[in-house]
Motif scaffolding. Sequence first.
Motif, PDB file in Angstrom:
ATOM      1  N   THR A  51       2.274  10.665   3.259  1.00  0.00           N
ATOM      2  CA  THR A  51       2.791   9.654   3.930  1.00  0.00           C
ATOM      3  C   THR A  51       1.964   8.785   4.421  1.00  0.00           C
ATOM      4  N   ILE A  52       2.319   7.306   4.725  1.00  0.00           N
ATOM      5  CA  ILE A  52       1.836   6.336   5.773  1.00  0.00           C
ATOM      6  C   ILE A  52       2.801   6.120   6.739  1.00  0.00           C
ATOM      7  N   ALA A  84      -4.920  13.100   8.555  1.00  0.00           N
ATOM      8  CA  ALA A  84      -5.146  14.530   8.022  1.00  0.00           C
ATOM      9  C   ALA A  84      -4.813  14.316   6.645  1.00  0.00           C
ATOM     10  N   ALA A  85      -4.941  15.773   6.016  1.00  0.00           N
ATOM     11  CA  ALA A  85      -4.784  15.623   4.773  1.00  0.00           C
ATOM     12  C   ALA A  85      -3.540  15.047   4.270  1.00  0.00           C
ATOM     13  N   ASP A  86      -3.553  14.026   3.279  1.00  0.00           N
ATOM     14  CA  ASP A  86      -2.543  13.424   2.762  1.00  0.00           C
ATOM     15  C   ASP A  86      -1.626  12.689   3.726  1.00  0.00           C
ATOM     16  N   GLN A  87      -2.070  12.480   4.769  1.00  0.00           N
ATOM     17  CA  GLN A  87      -1.380  11.561   6.135  1.00  0.00           C
ATOM     18  C   GLN A  87      -2.186  10.418   6.534  1.00  0.00           C
ATOM     19  N   TRP A  88      -1.873   9.235   6.339  1.00  0.00           N
ATOM     20  CA  TRP A  88      -2.363   8.062   6.771  1.00  0.00           C
ATOM     21  C   TRP A  88      -1.480   7.413   7.885  1.00  0.00           C
ATOM     22  N   VAL A  89      -2.344   6.828   8.541  1.00  0.00           N
ATOM     23  CA  VAL A  89      -1.747   5.713   9.886  1.00  0.00           C
ATOM     24  C   VAL A  89      -2.144   4.336   9.207  1.00  0.00           C
ATOM     25  N   ALA A  90      -0.986   3.341   9.532  1.00  0.00           N
ATOM     26  CA  ALA A  90      -1.077   1.974   9.151  1.00  0.00           C
ATOM     27  C   ALA A  90      -1.147   1.348  10.501  1.00  0.00           C
ATOM     28  N   TYR A  91      -1.943   0.111  10.564  1.00  0.00           N
ATOM     29  CA  TYR A  91      -1.899  -0.675  11.776  1.00  0.00           C
ATOM     30  C   TYR A  91      -2.593  -1.952  11.498  1.00  0.00           C
ATOM     31  N   GLY A  92      -2.143  -2.899  12.330  1.00  0.00           N
ATOM     32  CA  GLY A  92      -2.571  -4.350  11.767  1.00  0.00           C
ATOM     33  C   GLY A  92      -1.178  -4.989  11.550  1.00  0.00           C
ATOM     34  N   ASP A  93      -1.641  -6.167  10.637  1.00  0.00           N
ATOM     35  CA  ASP A  93      -0.382  -7.177  10.408  1.00  0.00           C
ATOM     36  C   ASP A  93       0.453  -6.568   9.309  1.00  0.00           C
ATOM     37  N   VAL A 137       0.871  -1.253   0.071  1.00  0.00           N
ATOM     38  CA  VAL A 137      -0.071   0.146   0.104  1.00  0.00           C
ATOM     39  C   VAL A 137       0.852   1.305   0.226  1.00  0.00           C
ATOM     40  N   ALA A 138       0.647   2.214  -0.922  1.00  0.00           N
ATOM     41  CA  ALA A 138       1.590   3.359  -0.985  1.00  0.00           C
ATOM     42  C   ALA A 138       0.960   4.385  -1.474  1.00  0.00           C
ATOM     43  N   ILE A 139       1.372   5.707  -1.083  1.00  0.00           N
ATOM     44  CA  ILE A 139       0.865   6.946  -1.468  1.00  0.00           C
ATOM     45  C   ILE A 139       2.058   7.558  -2.180  1.00  0.00           C
ATOM     46  N   PRO A 140       1.391   8.661  -3.265  1.00  0.00           N
ATOM     47  CA  PRO A 140       2.080   9.414  -4.193  1.00  0.00           C
ATOM     48  C   PRO A 140       3.090  10.477  -3.220  1.00  0.00           C
ATOM     49  N   ALA A 141       3.964  10.937  -4.040  1.00  0.00           N
ATOM     50  CA  ALA A 141       4.964  11.850  -3.254  1.00  0.00           C
ATOM     51  C   ALA A 141       4.038  13.047  -2.694  1.00  0.00           C
ATOM     52  N   GLY A 168       4.603   8.173   8.247  1.00  0.00           N
ATOM     53  CA  GLY A 168       5.856   8.835   7.980  1.00  0.00           C
ATOM     54  C   GLY A 168       6.790   8.504   6.712  1.00  0.00           C
ATOM     55  N   VAL A 169       6.192   7.397   6.214  1.00  0.00           N
ATOM     56  CA  VAL A 169       6.871   7.085   5.083  1.00  0.00           C
ATOM     57  C   VAL A 169       6.095   7.076   3.725  1.00  0.00           C
ATOM     58  N   ASP A 170       6.372   6.312   2.600  1.00  0.00           N
ATOM     59  CA  ASP A 170       5.389   6.394   1.564  1.00  0.00           C
ATOM     60  C   ASP A 170       4.841   5.114   1.208  1.00  0.00           C
ATOM     61  N   ASN A 171       5.007   3.814   1.815  1.00  0.00           N
ATOM     62  CA  ASN A 171       4.677   2.690   1.524  1.00  0.00           C
ATOM     63  C   ASN A 171       4.356   1.734   2.808  1.00  0.00           C
ATOM     64  N   ALA A 172       3.556   0.427   2.771  1.00  0.00           N
ATOM     65  CA  ALA A 172       3.524  -0.189   3.854  1.00  0.00           C
ATOM     66  C   ALA A 172       3.199  -1.597   3.274  1.00  0.00           C
ATOM     67  N   SER A 173       3.835  -2.538   3.581  1.00  0.00           N
ATOM     68  CA  SER A 173       3.329  -4.192   3.038  1.00  0.00           C
ATOM     69  C   SER A 173       2.630  -4.856   4.294  1.00  0.00           C
ATOM     70  N   VAL A 174       1.636  -5.457   3.537  1.00  0.00           N
ATOM     71  CA  VAL A 174       0.571  -6.261   4.369  1.00  0.00           C
ATOM     72  C   VAL A 174       1.009  -7.740   4.524  1.00  0.00           C
ATOM     73  N   THR A 175       1.093  -8.471   5.525  1.00  0.00           N
ATOM     74  CA  THR A 175       1.441  -9.549   5.794  1.00  0.00           C
ATOM     75  C   THR A 175       0.649 -10.822   5.173  1.00  0.00           C
ATOM     76  N   VAL A 176       0.987 -12.004   4.585  1.00  0.00           N
ATOM     77  CA  VAL A 176       0.210 -13.142   4.182  1.00  0.00           C
ATOM     78  C   VAL A 176      -0.892 -13.553   5.129  1.00  0.00           C
TER      79      VAL A 176
END
Length: 125
Positions: A93-94, A114-123, A86-90, A96-104
Motif C-alpha cells: 500500500t501507499i 514498513a514491509a510493503d507499506q509506503w507513505v506518500a507526501y509532497g505534491d 507511482v503504484a505498488i503491486p497487490a 492505504g491505497v495502491d497508487n498515487a499521482s505526482v502533480t506536474v
Amino acid sequence: IVIWLNAPTLPDNLGPNDIWMGPSGYQHSIAVTGTSRMVMAADMGAILDCANGSAQAISLPLVASEDIPVGTVIAVERNGAGAVTVAIPAGGTINGVDNASVTVNSIACFRHRAADQWVAYGDLA
C-alpha cells in the motif's frame, strides 16, 4: 534525511535516505526515459526525474522482489506533460491505497514505512 545543497562532490557520508544537490542542480538524479520503471535499492536517496511527454508508471517493489530498507525515501519529480503514477503491486500500500499521482512540475516523496507499506507526501494530484 539530509538534503545536501551545493556540495561540489558527492559527500563521503551520504546516507541511504539523503538527497545530494550539487552546485549545478540535482546531481544525484536518475532520468526516467521510458514509460515504466521499477524502483531498485540503488535508487535510495535519488530523485527519479520523469520528463516524458507520455504517461510514466513508477512501481514500488514488494519486499519479496527487492529488499529496500525500511526508512528509505524515494523522490519522484514530474517535469513532463505525461502523467506520472507511482503504484505498488497487490499486497502493498501507499497511504492505504495502491497508487498515487505526482502533480506536474513538482516533487513527491515515498517513504518505506514498513514491509510493503509506503507513505506518500509532497505534491500529489
